[in-house]
Enzyme design. Structure first.
Site, short mmCIF file in Angstrom:
data_model
loop_
_atom_site.label_atom_id
_atom_site.label_comp_id
_atom_site.label_asym_id
_atom_site.label_seq_id
_atom_site.Cartn_x
_atom_site.Cartn_y
_atom_site.Cartn_z
N GLN A 62 16.18 0.04 30.88
CA GLN A 62 16.83 0.88 31.90
C GLN A 62 17.19 0.05 33.14
OE1 GLN A 62 17.55 3.99 31.31
NE2 GLN A 62 18.25 4.67 33.32
N LEU A 63 16.31 -0.85 33.50
CA LEU A 63 16.56 -1.67 34.70
C LEU A 63 17.71 -2.66 34.48
CD1 LEU A 63 12.88 -2.16 35.85
CD2 LEU A 63 14.72 -1.20 37.26
N GLY B 54 23.73 -0.92 31.98
CA GLY B 54 24.56 -0.99 30.77
C GLY B 54 24.34 -2.27 29.99
N GLU C 8 -5.50 -6.36 11.19
CA GLU C 8 -4.06 -6.04 11.19
C GLU C 8 -3.69 -5.32 12.49
OE1 GLU C 8 -2.68 -4.20 7.61
OE2 GLU C 8 -0.86 -3.42 8.53
N PRO D 40 6.63 5.90 -1.59
CA PRO D 40 7.60 6.89 -1.13
C PRO D 40 6.92 8.22 -0.76
CG PRO D 40 8.42 5.76 -3.07
CD PRO D 40 7.02 5.27 -2.87
N MET E 5 0.84 -1.20 0.00
CA MET E 5 0.00 0.00 0.00
C MET E 5 0.88 1.25 0.00
SD MET E 5 -2.83 -0.99 2.91
CE MET E 5 -2.22 -2.26 3.97
N THR F 262 -0.05 4.90 11.62
CA THR F 262 0.67 5.44 12.79
C THR F 262 -0.30 5.66 13.95
OG1 THR F 262 0.32 7.75 12.21
CG2 THR F 262 2.28 6.68 11.25
N ASN F 263 0.27 5.81 15.13
CA ASN F 263 -0.60 6.01 16.29
C ASN F 263 -1.33 7.36 16.25
OD1 ASN F 263 0.11 3.50 17.02
ND2 ASN F 263 1.02 4.03 19.00
C1 LIG Z 1 9.16 -1.95 9.20
C2 LIG Z 1 7.99 -1.47 8.39
C3 LIG Z 1 7.20 -2.37 7.72
C4 LIG Z 1 6.12 -1.93 6.93
N1 LIG Z 1 5.39 -2.83 6.20
C5 LIG Z 1 4.49 -2.37 5.30
C6 LIG Z 1 3.86 -3.28 4.38
O1 LIG Z 1 4.09 -4.49 4.41
N2 LIG Z 1 3.00 -2.77 3.46
C7 LIG Z 1 2.71 -1.43 3.39
O2 LIG Z 1 1.93 -1.05 2.55
N3 LIG Z 1 3.29 -0.56 4.25
C8 LIG Z 1 4.18 -0.99 5.19
N4 LIG Z 1 4.80 -0.11 6.04
C9 LIG Z 1 4.52 1.31 5.91
C10 LIG Z 1 3.75 1.91 7.08
O3 LIG Z 1 2.44 1.45 7.11
C11 LIG Z 1 3.87 3.44 6.96
O4 LIG Z 1 5.21 3.78 7.26
C12 LIG Z 1 2.92 4.19 7.87
O5 LIG Z 1 1.59 3.98 7.48
C13 LIG Z 1 3.22 5.69 7.90
O6 LIG Z 1 3.32 6.22 6.62
P1 LIG Z 1 4.59 7.13 6.24
O7 LIG Z 1 5.80 6.38 6.63
O8 LIG Z 1 4.44 7.54 4.83
O9 LIG Z 1 4.49 8.38 7.19
P2 LIG Z 1 3.65 9.76 6.88
O10 LIG Z 1 2.28 9.43 6.44
O11 LIG Z 1 4.49 10.63 6.03
O12 LIG Z 1 3.62 10.36 8.35
C14 LIG Z 1 4.74 11.01 8.95
C15 LIG Z 1 4.31 11.52 10.32
O13 LIG Z 1 3.23 12.44 10.18
C16 LIG Z 1 2.15 12.01 10.99
N5 LIG Z 1 0.87 12.34 10.38
C17 LIG Z 1 0.43 12.07 9.12
N6 LIG Z 1 -0.83 12.45 8.97
C18 LIG Z 1 -1.22 12.95 10.16
C19 LIG Z 1 -2.44 13.51 10.66
N7 LIG Z 1 -3.52 13.60 9.88
N8 LIG Z 1 -2.47 13.93 11.93
C20 LIG Z 1 -1.38 13.83 12.73
N9 LIG Z 1 -0.22 13.31 12.33
C21 LIG Z 1 -0.14 12.88 11.06
C22 LIG Z 1 2.33 10.52 11.13
O14 LIG Z 1 1.64 10.01 12.26
C23 LIG Z 1 3.83 10.41 11.25
O15 LIG Z 1 4.21 10.66 12.57
C24 LIG Z 1 5.83 -0.54 6.86
C25 LIG Z 1 6.61 0.37 7.59
C26 LIG Z 1 7.69 -0.08 8.33
C27 LIG Z 1 8.53 0.94 9.05
#
Ligand SMILES: Cc1cc2nc3c(=O)[nH]c(=O)nc-3n(C[C@H](O)[C@H](O)[C@H](O)COP(=O)(O)OP(=O)(O)OC[C@H]3O[C@@H](n4cnc5c(N)ncnc54)[C@H](O)[C@@H]3O)c2cc1C
Length: 379
Positions: A336-337, A340, A242, A129, A126, A365-366
């Site tokens: 931390q507990l 080192g 998920e 870049p 999904m 993201t959260n």
């Molecule tokens: C190890 C790993 C495995 C992954 N595996 C997959 C996979 O298998 N398939 C896949 O499709 N994707 C995968 N992902 C991608 C993952 O789902 C995305 O990284 C994630 O959804 C965040 O998108 P982004 O990195 O483009 O961050 P962005 O969307 O650019 O966000 C950057 C920051 O802005 C914040 N932000 C964005 N919009 C808002 C808003 N409206 N309000 C407040 N804050 C906001 C975000 O919370 C974040 O802190 C993976 C990522 C990692 C790191």
């Protein structure tokens, strides 16, 4: 508190999974981390034991187990044994449902048998870049060419992307009468499909993560999942599972960190006494273990709801952000507990701390999880 959500069959499955992972996954962990991928013979052996794609119908090589408690048991055992792979949760909890719940019978018969033997590694693409959180903004396109789609675009952060044989790709559908995103299934053998770098991550090092490129890939209409304009709706349907999967892992991870740390603080002495007996540390561990117990009850309740199809996207989002933040607080305090030693690779808590960080990022993201919950409050 005794957990009440599992039946004998789940516990039997747990025993099988635990024994297998201890025997076959744990000893391979260092090699997997060095290679950045898990090995195929392991994956095929997992499949042979029924740990891969068990939700598929029996005629497609599965066991027809569409009961998320089996998924949860396996996720918990991966954490409990320290097996260093995300492949089970990715495959069973995240990607397989696109096939079992949304693909046609003919498509399931074509795709699932090789998934359930471990011959086909699957992935879902999904994120791009240019966009992750805002899925509506994806730039990949699938343009209708009269008798097939032509798929072009770039994806990144794709779990299992280096190994994947079959990728579910989200792309904007360009076709008269269709307005939306579609889900296109692309075999790795397709012309125009290439993999980019194996991405270097700060954690989860045994799990491959990759960039994927699609340059005019020909996708027959028969390889589109469901309606070519309803991909976003399908993703919204599947994302709660998920996110629940991540919450299950978060609680199991936190429980394990606490168990490791309790052992450590009882043995390590400072100023003539075990460090766990200093009130500051005793209270910190009391608070965290109580929070984890509360999280466990809530996540068990969410699992129950998912089993009967009642877990809502809002509930899943709340469970995901709250438990993964608890998970990281637990990891950080537990590290931390260890003093080192907590910063040394040879201590398991160091790896657990690194591995837990991404839980607050992927799967949505959260911050996005809070948006889902906040909007549901009418705000
Ligand atoms: C190890 C790993 C495995 C992954 N595996 C997959 C996979 O298998 N398939 C896949 O499709 N994707 C995968 N992902 C991608 C993952 O789902 C995305 O990284 C994630 O959804 C965040 O998108 P982004 O990195 O483009 O961050 P962005 O969307 O650019 O966000 C950057 C920051 O802005 C914040 N932000 C964005 N919009 C808002 C808003 N409206 N309000 C407040 N804050 C906001 C975000 O919370 C974040 O802190 C993976 C990522 C990692 C790191």
């Amino acid at each position: 508190m005794r957990r009440t959500i599992f039946e004998d069959e789940h516990e039997a499955f747990r025993e099988t999974a635990r024994g297998f992972l201890e025997r076959e996954a744990v000893p391979r962990g260092d090699a997997w981390e060095a290679d950045g991928v898990i090995d195929r013979p392991f994956w095929r052996a997992s499949a042979e034991l029924g740990l891969v794609g068990f939700a598929a119908d029996e005629e497609h090589g599965g066991a027809g187990l569409r009961d998320f408690r089996f998924n949860a048991v396996l996720d918990e055992e991966v954490v409990a044994t320290g097996a260093r792979t995300d492949a089970f949760s990715l495959t069973n909890d995240i990607v397989v449902p696109y096939f079992t719940d949304l693909a046609s019978e003919e498509q399931q018969a074509r795709w699932l048998p090789s998934v359930t033997t471990g011959d086909a590694v699957i992935a879902i693409a999904m994120s791009e870049p240019g966009t992750g959180s805002d899925l509506r903004a994806i730039a990949s396109t699938a343009t209708w060419r009269g008798d097939h789609y032509e798929l072009s675009g770039s994806k990144t952060f794709i779990t299992s992307g280096i190994q994947a044989d079959l990728v579910v790709v989200a792309a904007k559908t360009v076709r008269e009468g269709v307005d939306g995103i579609g889900l296109f299934v692309v075999p790795a053998t397709a012309d125009g499909f290439t993999r980019g770098r194996k991405l270097e991550k700060i954690g989860r090092k045994a799990q491959d993560t990759a960039e994927l490129f699609f340059d005019g890939v020909r996708v027959p209409e028969a390889d589109v999942i469901g309606d070519p304009g309803k991909g976003l709706r399908y993703m919204m349907r599947n994302l709660p599972q998920e996110r629940l999967s991540m919450a299950v892992t978060a609680v199991a991870h936190a429980e394990k960190a606490l168990a490791i740390t309790l052992d450590y603080v009882k043995e390590r002495n400072a100023f003539g006494r075990p460090i766990g007996t200093f009130q500051a540390n005793r209270h910190a561990l009391a608070e965290l273990s109580t929070e984890v117990a509360i999280a466990r009850s809530h996540v068990d309740r969410c699992i129950d709801a998912q089993v009967v199809g009642e877990l809502t996207p809002v509930e899943a989002a709340g469970a995901k952000f709250w438990t993964t933040e608890l998970e990281f607080r637990v990891m950080d305090r537990c590290l931390q507990l260890h003093g080192g030693y907590g910063y040394m690779e040879e201590y398991e808590i160091a790896r657990m701390w690194r591995d837990s960080r991404v839980q607050r990022i992927y799967g949505g993201t959260n911050e996005i999880m809070r948006e889902i919950v906040g909007r549901d409050l009418g705000l």
